[in-house]
Scaffold this motif. Structure first.
Motif, PDB file in Angstrom:
ATOM      1  N   LYS A 141     -13.537  58.815  -8.357  1.00 11.92           N
ATOM      2  CA  LYS A 141     -13.595  57.477  -9.000  1.00 11.92           C
ATOM      3  C   LYS A 141     -12.399  57.411  -9.732  1.00 11.92           C
ATOM      4  CE  LYS A 141     -18.266  56.904  -9.633  1.00 11.92           C
ATOM      5  NZ  LYS A 141     -19.447  57.365 -10.543  1.00 11.92           N
ATOM      6  N   LYS A 170      -6.144  48.155  -7.064  1.00 12.29           N
ATOM      7  CA  LYS A 170      -6.918  48.055  -5.828  1.00 12.29           C
ATOM      8  C   LYS A 170      -5.885  48.017  -4.832  1.00 12.29           C
ATOM      9  CE  LYS A 170     -10.501  45.012  -3.591  1.00 12.29           C
ATOM     10  NZ  LYS A 170      -9.824  44.415  -2.623  1.00 12.29           N
ATOM     11  N   LEU A 190     -12.749  52.085  -9.441  1.00 15.42           N
ATOM     12  CA  LEU A 190     -12.598  52.046  -8.002  1.00 15.42           C
ATOM     13  C   LEU A 190     -12.855  53.456  -7.302  1.00 15.42           C
ATOM     14  CD1 LEU A 190      -9.297  50.069  -8.070  1.00 15.42           C
ATOM     15  CD2 LEU A 190     -11.736  49.024  -7.458  1.00 15.42           C
ATOM     16  N   HIS A 192     -11.892  48.491 -14.777  1.00 19.12           N
ATOM     17  CA  HIS A 192     -12.565  48.515 -13.106  1.00 19.12           C
ATOM     18  C   HIS A 192     -12.390  50.032 -12.672  1.00 19.12           C
ATOM     19  CE1 HIS A 192     -11.417  44.228 -13.723  1.00 19.12           C
ATOM     20  NE2 HIS A 192     -12.600  44.092 -12.786  1.00 19.12           N
TER      21      HIS A 192
END
Lengths: 177, 300
Positions: free
Chosen positions: A26, A76, A35, A33
């Motif tokens: 992770k 991201k 991801l 956030h």
């Protein structure tokens, strides 16, 4: 007389090695956030690679990496780029670092040129923080390419450079001296 | 809303700038003082600048620069068309563009951008107004080579030699017949002078050769006599001064020189038959005379 075949001694075509199972960790952005990413992709970042190595050396389980200076949206994009390039030889990016004429592969060209200029700058800045040479190379080259054929006025508009009289004055010098 | 490129990290920004070509860098440098300084610290290298000045106060300015390694097939000059009191026009290889900058601003900007104080070539083409030379000198205070075209009026040619040659290292002049009115030319401290008027021969005298203070002289059409050349060499042989300024003097003539007359009464060594001769002075100084397409004196 045909030569005698000795197929037993001929090397057989090797079957592709089964790739190591993906090790997923992770990654948390500065705005919280979370991801997920393959460790091989994260190793493209020298900064994250050092952190991962630290965990591995101490045999500590790596559950979550925190990236404190990149927001979720940009992170991201970074991870998407890294995932695409996780098989790349890092030596290639290093070799391209100082070259003026580097070739941007079509996937990267599409990925980078579709971004608004602001996102592209954020991505380059994130690549700089995370020390991802290949992404810095392609990002900077894309910025340079976007200036192609542009006049000074068009560049000011594209790159958000204020007109000289709009620039904050920090000295008594004029902008064109 | 666009995000300011200048917010990029310095190294990334410099990397992006180093990826631009010269035409883009010049446009980018004109965006602001900061972009100018960024381009200044890029790896762009200047080969030459050329300023051609024409009548009606019209100037064409050309920059040949490159990044990386120079390739004459790839790197072409960028041309700026600079009329007085109008916006400049630019040709970066993709047609003419109009940029909203004044002539004086852009020339000063380019000189500062490339960290140079002189243009490589200052060419005067077809000028006929003497007072305009002061304006030219104001715009271009220094140049490496001054070329005075044969289309300039006689008066402009004379005054250009007097006013602008002192700001140059090399001078090329397209008119021979006005040179005799300016004996001062031969004593100017210049590295090179080319007189390239092939139509009218220059009357060159022994005195001109003796007063020369120019490093290298090439005259494409002269009618100096063999007798003057002969006396010049004899005087050089007798002379003892080591500091005769010229290193080479090359003189062409339409009819060729009769070398037997040139060497009359002079002891010389033949280095190459019919081509190269050498004189040696008592103090060890050497003078080589080459007889190929005219006569050339090499002092060493």
């Amino acid at each position: 007389m045909a030569p005698k075949k000795n197929s037993a001694k001929r090397p057989q075509p090797s079957t592709p090695k089964p790739s190591a199972p993906a090790r997923i960790v992770k990654v948390q952005s500065s705005d919280g956030h979370i991801l997920q990413a393959d460790v091989r992709a994260l190793l493209l970042s020298s900064t994250l690679a050092a952190t991962i190595k630290g965990y591995d050396d101490e045999n500590k389980p790596l559950e979550k990496l925190e990236v404190n200076n990149v927001v979720g949206f940009t992170l991201k994009l970074v991870l998407e780029w890294c995932e695409k390039h996780k098989e790349d030889d890092p030596a290639i990016a290093q070799a391209e670092k100082d070259k003026k004429n580097i070739f941007i592969p079509s996937w990267d060209r599409h990925f980078l040129t579709k971004l608004p200029m602001g996102n592209l700058f954020d991505l380059i800045t994130a690549a700089y923080h995370l020390d991802i040479t290949g992404l810095i190379n392609y990002g900077c080259k894309t910025v340079a390419n976007s200036a192609k054929g542009k006049s000074t006025e068009e560049m000011r508009e594209l790159f958000g450079i204020p007109e000289p009289w709009e620039q904050p004055s920090t000295s008594t010098a004029t902008w064109d001296d | 809303m666009p995000i300011n490129i200048l917010s990029l990290q310095a190294t990334d920004l410099q990397y992006a700038i180093n990826s631009m070509d010269v035409g883009e860098l010049i446009a980018f440098s004109l965006c602001s003082k900061r972009t100018k300084n960024l381009v200044k610290s890029s790896n762009m290298l200047l080969i030459k600048t050329t300023a051609a000045v024409f009548k009606n106060d019209y100037i064409e300015f050309e920059i040949l620069a490159f990044q990386g390694s120079f390739d004459r097939d790839i790197h072409k000059p960028i041309q700026f068309f600079l009329p007085a009191n109008r916006w400049m026009q630019v040709d970066r290889g993709n047609g003419i563009e109009r940029w909203k900058f004044t002539r004086s601003h852009c020339i000063a900007h380019f000189m500062s951008l490339f960290k140079v104080s002189e243009v490589t070539y200052l060419i005067l083409g077809g000028l006929c107004q003497v007072p305009y030379l002061d304006t030219v000198k104001q715009i271009f205070p220094r140049c490496y080579t001054l070329k005075i075209g044969k289309n300039c009026s006689d008066e402009v040619t004379k005054m250009a030699i007097l006013k602008l040659a002192p700001i140059a290292k090399e001078v090329e002049i397209g008119k021979n017949h006005i040179i005799n009115d300016i004996p001062h030319l031969w004593t100017m401290h210049l590295e090179f002078v080319l007189l390239n008027d092939e139509e009218r021969p220059l009357k060159l005298t022994l005195e001109d050769l003796l007063t020369l203070n120019i490093g290298s002289v090439l005259i494409l059409n002269t009618n100096i006599t063999e007798r003057d050349l002969n006396i010049f060499m004899k005087l050089w042989m007798k002379g003892s001064h080591r500091f005769y300024a010229p290193e080479t003097i090359k003189l062409h003539t339409t009819n060729g020189f009769r070398m037997d007359q040139v060497f009359k009464g002079i002891q010389y060594e033949t280095v190459l038959r019919d081509y190269s001769y050498q004189l040696r002075r008592g103090d060890g100084e050497k003078l080589t005379i080459l007889n190929v397409e005219g006569i050339m004196f090499q002092f060493s």
